[in-house]
Design a protein around this motif. Structure first.
Motif, short mmCIF file in Angstrom:
data_model
loop_
_atom_site.label_atom_id
_atom_site.label_comp_id
_atom_site.label_asym_id
_atom_site.label_seq_id
_atom_site.Cartn_x
_atom_site.Cartn_y
_atom_site.Cartn_z
N LEU A 64 -17.52 -29.93 20.15
CA LEU A 64 -16.30 -29.18 19.94
C LEU A 64 -16.68 -27.88 19.23
CD1 LEU A 64 -13.21 -29.48 20.30
CD2 LEU A 64 -13.14 -30.44 18.00
N ALA A 65 -16.41 -26.75 19.89
CA ALA A 65 -16.74 -25.42 19.34
C ALA A 65 -18.22 -25.31 19.00
CB ALA A 65 -15.89 -25.12 18.12
N GLY A 66 -19.07 -25.84 19.86
CA GLY A 66 -20.48 -25.96 19.54
C GLY A 66 -21.33 -24.72 19.79
N PHE A 67 -22.42 -24.63 19.05
CA PHE A 67 -23.48 -23.62 19.22
C PHE A 67 -24.81 -24.35 19.23
CE2 PHE A 67 -23.26 -18.83 18.47
CZ PHE A 67 -22.04 -18.68 19.10
N CYS A 68 -25.79 -23.76 19.93
CA CYS A 68 -27.12 -24.33 19.90
C CYS A 68 -28.13 -23.25 20.28
CB CYS A 68 -27.25 -25.52 20.87
SG CYS A 68 -27.13 -25.08 22.61
N ARG A 91 -15.35 -34.21 20.61
CA ARG A 91 -15.45 -33.61 21.95
C ARG A 91 -14.08 -33.68 22.59
NH1 ARG A 91 -18.28 -37.83 21.30
NH2 ARG A 91 -20.21 -36.63 21.37
N LEU A 92 -13.92 -32.92 23.66
CA LEU A 92 -12.64 -32.86 24.33
C LEU A 92 -12.43 -34.08 25.22
CD1 LEU A 92 -12.71 -29.10 25.36
CD2 LEU A 92 -11.55 -30.12 23.41
N TYR A 93 -11.17 -34.52 25.26
CA TYR A 93 -10.81 -35.69 26.05
C TYR A 93 -10.09 -35.27 27.32
CZ TYR A 93 -8.37 -39.91 27.53
OH TYR A 93 -7.88 -40.95 28.27
N ARG A 125 -10.41 -21.36 19.10
CA ARG A 125 -9.40 -22.13 18.37
C ARG A 125 -9.12 -23.43 19.10
NH1 ARG A 125 -4.18 -19.04 16.34
NH2 ARG A 125 -5.88 -18.12 15.11
N TYR A 126 -9.00 -24.50 18.31
CA TYR A 126 -8.68 -25.83 18.83
C TYR A 126 -7.44 -26.35 18.12
CZ TYR A 126 -8.86 -30.84 19.63
OH TYR A 126 -8.54 -32.13 19.95
#
Length: 879
Positions: A64-68, A91-93, A125-126
């Motif tokens: 969710l709103a991840g960076f890597c 995580r998104l469902y 935004r979530y």
């Protein structure tokens, strides 16, 4: 030169690595082909959402709103808990394809707010409910609905009623290439104080459980580790990535575990380590104190912030992830964050057209943001996947993608959508590159080059289609996209990248040959094509043999090939400016174009796909017994011949005498091929020459359908199927008595063809609309101001084709702009989306209702719907 442009140039010249970190994490890894190790190929059943929190992924990570980092060794993402849910929200469902009444579908509200091309600044935004997330309600209600029913969305559950939700805004800014500043702000929008657990997480992708030496190159021998050093700091050590440090503010509870599968929970097999992937769920939600590692070490770390947030208030936490340890990590933090945001503002202000109003500037910028947030590290070695990992062999050599074992993908790719489509589709990618080229030409070119590399492109010349079936056939738009990106860069900088153009051109020679050899089974320059990405537009599945037997001669397949030939001709002539030898191959593509045009239109002796009575192009079904039947469905299939048009500028006749001589020889000795479709002796505006499948008479007849509001012209673009078929569905009865039919379906699909996942029987789709607009501009460039048509048909209002193109552009843009009542059509009747759009938060759906403009399909299909950004960028319009 602004700061972001300097970063882009430094990265392109390899003087700095500003794209090392970005939003390269998927939003759904569960239920994908890559993670499917079943023997029956049922990816959704093998790895469902319920497994995601407990099971280590094999090929990629989601967040969710991840960076890597670009190798996805080290990942950062957000966990949330409202005190009501059965597990953390990490995580998104959404619903799997068998669960959704119109195919797979994410059931969340989130928005990509902003991003620069280097991700020096990025924001999303979530929206998280304060009540229990309605997992079961969404599942069961949609299961009860059929294809004729609307989907049941999260906003229909009333879980956001009375503003009882948190808006979680996550902002990233790069203090340096390997130095991420992170703020997470939780806004309580409700009227009462509410509890929220914020759980930022840092973890290593699991590279150690599959039996191979770790790392994409197989050269890691040491397992990575995250450990608590001192105070508010963690140290993450990776043998290839090196050392990173995570610093935080406040006094959260530090949690540590490993990114390893909880085999005990999922399979009843004892765990190899007591600390497994779902430890934070068990610790925070279930109160299992010993679920986390007391030694504060592992491969996954979490920071648990239990917050109480007053009504209409917010709380913010700050973190810093950097390659070098910093004794004062938050000194100058806020000014640095504000500076990157200001630099993003300057970048877009200088890039955007001066004539855009504030509303359109915001829409365009958010469209770019969605595309930039939709990058993802795409890792998939097909040979490894097919044969299984050491100790876990599989035997599916005859199964999915078995003929694509050369593919070894490990690149940051532009995804159509990181939830519903967390895998690239090659024709989607081509459309993505145009708006991406406005903000980051180097990345756009990289996408086009990658698909033609030997580890993507098949040795027989075919381009991969999409993860579920690489051998399927997408429309051949790669040449068009390559030429467009090349032309855009040349227009902006004054110099085109000939090396890029030539590199792609050489590979597309193989691809064109593959099409000619594989998709023209009768050798008559009319192409079958097959699937072509238009899912259910036909009476039956075009990926398979017609249920009647015989051959389906496709109007769109043939038009695509004419389009392909015209684009290759333009590329060859451009390359001939630097190397005259390319005039030879340009002549070859001119001949291909003539043959396809001739076959498409037909003669009295040889039937084509043009119907003189109706004044429209139709598919033709050639039956095994020698009979033929036109399939009189008025759809995009019959409009696609319009796009197979190209302009030969007058300078071609001056600069390329060899090409002109050969061209004239063909016309003289094969006059039946040229006819009136591509009369090279006829000139238009500025002595231009036109290649077209349609002469003026046929063009006007097709335009009557195109511009008729009772046919194709909707308030928000061109429909994929004529509204005529609402009252007059087309039916065809096979010799066995089976009746096939196509009717007007302006919204979600009403059949299970291709899982009901997308609908081409009425809605408005951006990619084809964009190509039609381009073709109208080319026709206008030839015919000029004297050529006018009635628009809309029957209105008595006459327009030039340039004005028609402008009108179509405006109708597409109007999907996102407020109408006279203040509503934005893409939101439909969804008040939550309307309210968010009033605040400047838009979603760029996969396609749009053919009558109302409501957004449908994948809610963040920012890829080709992102073309709306290009429609607003007038200086990037090219012939």
């Amino acid at each position: 030169m602004n700061a972001e442009t300097r970063r882009l140039k430094a990265h392109a010249k390899r003087k700095a690595n500003w794209k090392e970190w970005g939003p390269y994490l998927s939003e759904r890894a569960w239920g994908t082909v890559r993670e499917d190790y079943s023997t029956d190929g049922k990816a959704w059943d093998f790895f469902p959402h319920d497994h995601a929190r407990s099971r280590a992924y094999r090929w990629n990570e989601d967040a969710l709103a991840g960076f890597c980092d670009r190798n996805q060794f080290l990942c950062f993402g957000l966990g949330l808990w409202n005190g009501q849910d059965p597990f953390l929200k990490e995580r998104l469902y959404g619903l799997s394809s068998p669960e959704g009444n119109h195919g797979e579908d994410v059931k969340e509200l989130y928005w990509y707010l902003d991003s620069t091309p280097t991700h020096s600044y990025a924001s999303m935004r979530y929206r998280y409910p304060q009540q229990a997330f309605p997992y079961e309600q969404l599942l069961h209600e949609n299961a009860q609905r059929g294809y004729q029913d609307r989907e049941f969305e999260i906003t229909d559950t009333q879980v956001f009623a009375d503003n009882k939700f948190f808006d979680i805004t996550v902002d990233y800014a790069k203090a340096n290439e390997d130095d991420l500043l992170i703020t997470i702000t939780a806004h309580n929008r409700g009227d009462e104080k509410a509890k929220l657990s914020l759980v930022p997480q840092l973890w290593f992708r699991n590279t150690w459980s599959w039996g191979y030496p770790q790392g994409p190159q197989g050269n890691i021998t040491t397992q990575p580790v995250i450990s608590h050093t001192q105070g508010n700091s963690l140290q993450a050590d990776h043998p290839l990535l090196g050392r990173y440090n995570l610093h935080w503010q406040g006094s959260p509870e530090l949690l540590m575990t490993n990114n390893d599968t909880n085999t005990d929970r999922l399979f009843g097999v004892p765990n190899e380590t007591p600390w497994v992937k779902d430890a934070f769920h068990r610790h925070i939600v279930d109160g299992e104190q010993d679920a986390v590692n007391p030694a504060l070490t592992g491969t996954k770390a979490g920071l648990h912030y239990p917050l109480q947030i007053d009504a209409h208030s917010s709380k913010t936490i700050q973190l810093r992830l950097c390659g070098k340890s910093n004794s004062k990590p938050f000194a100058g933090f806020k000014p640095a964050m504000m500076r990157r945001k200001a630099e993003a503002d300057v970048f877009y202000k200088q890039l955007q057209s001066d004539d855009l109003d504030d509303e359109r500037r915001l829409i365009q910028r958010q469209a770019f943001a969605g595309m930039l947030w939709s990058k993802q590290l795409y890792y998939y070695n097909v040979h490894q996947w097919i044969h299984g990992d050491p100790g876990k062999p599989l035997h599916r050599e005859d199964g999915r993608n078995s003929h694509w074992q050369h593919m070894d993908n490990f690149d940051v790719m532009s995804m159509p959508d990181k939830w519903e489509y967390p895998w690239y589709a090659v024709w989607d990618t081509a459309f993505h590159t145009l708006p991406l080229a406005v903000v980051d030409t180097a990345y756009a070119k990289r996408q086009l080059l990658l698909i033609t590399r030997e580890w993507y492109m098949h040795s027989n010349g075919q381009l991969p289609a999409y993860e579920w079936a690489y051998g399927d056939v997408n429309p051949p738009v790669h040449a068009w996209a390559t030429m467009r990106v090349y032309s855009m860069e040349k227009k902006t900088t004054g110099q085109g990248d000939l090396q890029f153009l030539e590199s792609v051109f050489q590979k597309l020679l193989l691809n064109f040959t593959w099409w000619v050899n594989q998709k023209d089974s009768q050798g008559n320059s009319i192409f079958e094509g097959g699937f072509l990405g238009l899912d259910n537009i036909s009476l039956f599945d075009r990926s398979e043999e017609p249920p009647t037997g015989g051959v389906l001669n496709q109007s769109d397949g043939t038009a695509w090939m004419g389009f392909f030939a015209a684009c290759m001709l333009r590329m060859a002539l451009e390359l001939a400016r630097n190397n005259p030898v390319y005039q030879d191959i340009a002549t070859k593509f001119f001949e291909h174009y003539l043959r396809i045009s001739h076959a498409m239109n037909g003669t009295e002796q040889i039937p084509g796909l043009w119907d003189e009575t109706d004044g429209f192009f139709y598919d033709r079904l050639d039956l095994p017994d020698g009979r033929s039947a036109p399939l009189k469905v008025r759809s995009l299939v019959g409009l696609m011949p319009m796009i197979a048009t190209s302009i030969l500028e007058d300078d071609v006749y001056r600069e390329f005498p060899d090409f002109v001589r050969r061209m004239n020889w063909l016309v003289k000795h094969r006059p039946e091929l040229a006819g009136t479709m591509a009369d090279v002796d006829t000139t238009g505006e500025k002595n231009r020459h036109l290649l077209s499948f349609l002469d003026e008479t046929r063009l006007r007849r097709v335009l009557r359908y195109l511009l008729d509001e009772e046919e194709f012209l909707s308030p928000h673009g061109i429909r994929s199927l004529s509204r005529f078929h609402a009252e007059h569905p087309f039916s065809y009865t096979t010799d066995t008595g089976h009746e096939l039919s196509v009717g007007y379906e302006p919204g979600e699909g009403e059949t299970d063809l291709f899982g009901g996942n997308s609908n081409w029987r009425g809605p408005v789709w951006f990619p084809i609309n964009y190509l039609l607009i381009e073709s109208l501009r080319r026709y206008h460039a030839f015919h000029g101001q004297s050529f006018t048509v009635e628009c809309p048909t029957g209105s008595g209002q006459m327009m030039t084709l340039s004005e028609v193109a402008d009108l179509l552009s405006e109708r597409l843009i109007s999907l996102f702009t407020a109408d006279e009542s203040g509503k934005r059509p893409w939101c439909g009747e969804n008040q939550d989306l309307q309210t968010a759009s009033d605040e400047g938060m838009h979603q760029f759906f996969e396609y749009f209702h053919g009558d109302t403009g409501e957004g449908l399909g994948a809610s963040h299909q920012t890829g080709w719907t992102g073309l709306v950004a290009l429609l607003m960028q007038a200086d990037m319009q090219c012939l």
